[in-house]
Motif scaffolding. Structure first.
Motif, short mmCIF file in Angstrom:
data_model
loop_
_atom_site.label_atom_id
_atom_site.label_comp_id
_atom_site.label_asym_id
_atom_site.label_seq_id
_atom_site.Cartn_x
_atom_site.Cartn_y
_atom_site.Cartn_z
N GLU A 39 0.81 -1.22 0.00
CA GLU A 39 0.00 0.00 0.00
C GLU A 39 0.85 1.27 0.00
N GLY A 40 1.83 1.32 -0.88
CA GLY A 40 2.65 2.52 -1.01
C GLY A 40 3.77 2.62 0.00
N LEU A 41 3.86 1.70 0.93
CA LEU A 41 4.92 1.70 1.93
C LEU A 41 5.98 0.68 1.57
N GLU A 42 7.22 0.96 1.95
CA GLU A 42 8.28 -0.04 1.88
C GLU A 42 8.66 -0.41 3.30
N LEU A 43 8.66 -1.69 3.58
CA LEU A 43 8.90 -2.18 4.94
C LEU A 43 10.14 -3.06 4.96
N ALA A 44 10.85 -3.00 6.09
CA ALA A 44 12.08 -3.77 6.25
C ALA A 44 12.03 -4.54 7.56
N SER A 45 13.08 -5.30 7.80
CA SER A 45 13.19 -6.11 9.02
C SER A 45 14.21 -5.49 9.97
N ALA A 46 13.87 -5.50 11.26
CA ALA A 46 14.84 -5.21 12.31
C ALA A 46 14.74 -6.36 13.32
N TYR A 47 15.78 -6.53 14.12
CA TYR A 47 15.82 -7.67 15.04
C TYR A 47 16.32 -7.24 16.41
N GLU A 48 15.56 -7.62 17.44
CA GLU A 48 15.97 -7.36 18.82
C GLU A 48 16.62 -8.63 19.37
N PRO A 49 17.82 -8.54 19.94
CA PRO A 49 18.45 -9.74 20.48
C PRO A 49 17.80 -10.20 21.78
N ILE A 50 17.78 -11.50 21.98
CA ILE A 50 17.36 -12.10 23.25
C ILE A 50 18.59 -12.80 23.80
N PHE A 51 19.05 -12.34 24.97
CA PHE A 51 20.32 -12.80 25.51
C PHE A 51 20.14 -13.86 26.59
N ASP A 52 21.06 -14.82 26.58
CA ASP A 52 21.23 -15.77 27.67
C ASP A 52 22.35 -15.22 28.54
N ILE A 53 21.99 -14.60 29.66
CA ILE A 53 22.99 -13.93 30.49
C ILE A 53 23.62 -14.86 31.52
N SER A 54 23.22 -16.13 31.49
CA SER A 54 23.81 -17.07 32.45
C SER A 54 25.21 -17.49 32.03
N VAL A 55 25.56 -17.24 30.78
CA VAL A 55 26.81 -17.77 30.24
C VAL A 55 28.03 -17.08 30.85
N HIS A 56 28.10 -15.77 30.66
CA HIS A 56 29.25 -15.10 31.26
C HIS A 56 28.96 -13.65 31.63
N ALA A 57 27.70 -13.23 31.48
CA ALA A 57 27.40 -11.82 31.74
C ALA A 57 27.57 -11.46 33.21
N LEU A 58 27.40 -12.43 34.11
CA LEU A 58 27.53 -12.13 35.53
C LEU A 58 28.95 -11.69 35.87
N ALA A 59 29.90 -12.09 35.05
CA ALA A 59 31.29 -11.71 35.31
C ALA A 59 31.64 -10.39 34.64
N GLN A 60 30.68 -9.83 33.92
CA GLN A 60 30.95 -8.60 33.20
C GLN A 60 30.09 -7.47 33.75
N SER A 61 30.49 -6.28 33.49
CA SER A 61 29.75 -5.12 33.97
C SER A 61 29.04 -4.45 32.81
N LEU A 62 27.88 -3.89 33.09
CA LEU A 62 27.17 -3.15 32.05
C LEU A 62 27.93 -1.89 31.66
N SER A 63 28.89 -1.51 32.50
CA SER A 63 29.67 -0.31 32.17
C SER A 63 30.76 -0.60 31.15
N ALA A 64 30.80 -1.86 30.68
CA ALA A 64 31.77 -2.20 29.63
C ALA A 64 31.51 -1.36 28.40
N ALA A 65 32.51 -1.29 27.54
CA ALA A 65 32.38 -0.46 26.35
C ALA A 65 31.14 -0.83 25.55
N PRO A 66 30.31 0.15 25.17
CA PRO A 66 29.08 -0.13 24.43
C PRO A 66 29.31 -0.92 23.15
N GLU A 67 30.50 -0.76 22.54
CA GLU A 67 30.75 -1.47 21.30
C GLU A 67 31.04 -2.95 21.53
#
Length: 274
Positions: A39-67
């Motif tokens: 209907e006159g629109l062009e649509l694309a896909s975006a994706y939100e990640p779903i994380f398993d934080i049990s693996v190693h995230a507990l040992a990391q800080s959210l203050s880590a570099a955003p990249e």
């Protein structure tokens, strides 16, 4: 079997009597993505990640570099979001009153997201939301049409999770029917809890593959710990979604939460999340 690319899958879609009218390969920054025209629109896909934080995230800080993409954990998979080319989400349910037209748009969008997901060789599972109006518009054999399309494209339905809305999860008999129907056609099924207490009836009529709960509501009602405990007893993975802040994320980690999703973790690019 050699994985197919997005252009190869779009070429296959051209032979499909319905999808061939709506799907095409993009241009410019979208040259490696499928786009849908509606209907006159062009649509694309975006994706939100779903994380398993049990693996190693507990040992990391959210203050880590955003990249540092992997600072949250490993990816269970991605939730597809239909967006306009300017990146804004496109929600047709407030605009389209005709249910058959909505079914058409939904089928087009799910094929679009599957092509961009599999064609980009993404790993993990692809979560696709289904709206309550669509569930009621299709009278029976939920999942049959989409499964047939996927198989004809050489794609595997077992890597796709059909995500049911809270309104469907609140009706146990309907939930049981829907879950069995989608699973019969090869899909996994996730259910959004309308409230924390609804988890008590989840196993009565349906053996869901995943349960989803709004993190903000669970934290507000002090229900994270009991939800995690009951989901563990059911042996159904529990995903806390809509995690919007570092404070929420830190609180969830205190309760041995494993799977998280939400705006805090989403960094969008033109064809998904990086």
């Amino acid at each position: 079997m050699i994985p197919q690319t997005v252009p190869e899958l779009v070429a296959r879609a051209a032979d499909h009597p319905f999808l061939g009218q709506h799907l095409a390969l993009g241009e410019g920054i979208y040259h490696d993505s499928a786009l849908a025209r509606f209907e006159g629109l062009e649509l694309a896909s975006a994706y939100e990640p779903i994380f398993d934080i049990s693996v190693h995230a507990l040992a990391q800080s959210l203050s880590a570099a955003p990249e540092s993409v992997d600072r949250f954990g490993d990816e269970l998979g991605f939730q597809a979001v239909t967006v306009r080319l300017d990146g804004e989400p496109y929600d047709p349910f407030d605009r389209i009153e005709d249910d058959p037209q909505l079914v058409t748009l939904d089928r087009m969008s799910r094929a679009l997201h599957a092509i961009n997901f599999f064609g980009a060789q993404r790993h993990g599972l692809l979560f696709l939301r289904v709206h309550e109006r669509l569930l009621k518009s299709v009278k029976y054999d939920h999942g049959r049409h989409f499964s047939t399309v996927l198989v004809s494209f050489g794609l595997n339905p077992s890597r796709i999770v059909i995500e049911l809305p809270a309104a469907a999860v609140a009706h146990r008999t309907f939930l049981g029917y829907l879950t069995k129907s989608y699973q019969r056609y090869g899909f996994k099924v996730a259910g959004n809890l309308p409230n924390a207490g609804q988890i008590l009836s989840v196993s009565d009529m349906a053996r869901l593959d995943f349960i989803k709960m709004d993190a903000g509501l669970a934290l507000r009602d002090a229900m994270v710990k009991p939800l995690v405990g009951y989901a563990n007893r059911l042996r159904i993975p529990l995903i806390f979604n809509r995690v919007a802040s570092e404070a929420q994320f830190d609180l969830l980690q205190q309760y041995d939460v494993r799977f998280v999703q939400g705006p805090l973790f989403a960094v969008h690019s033109h064809n998904g999340t990086v």
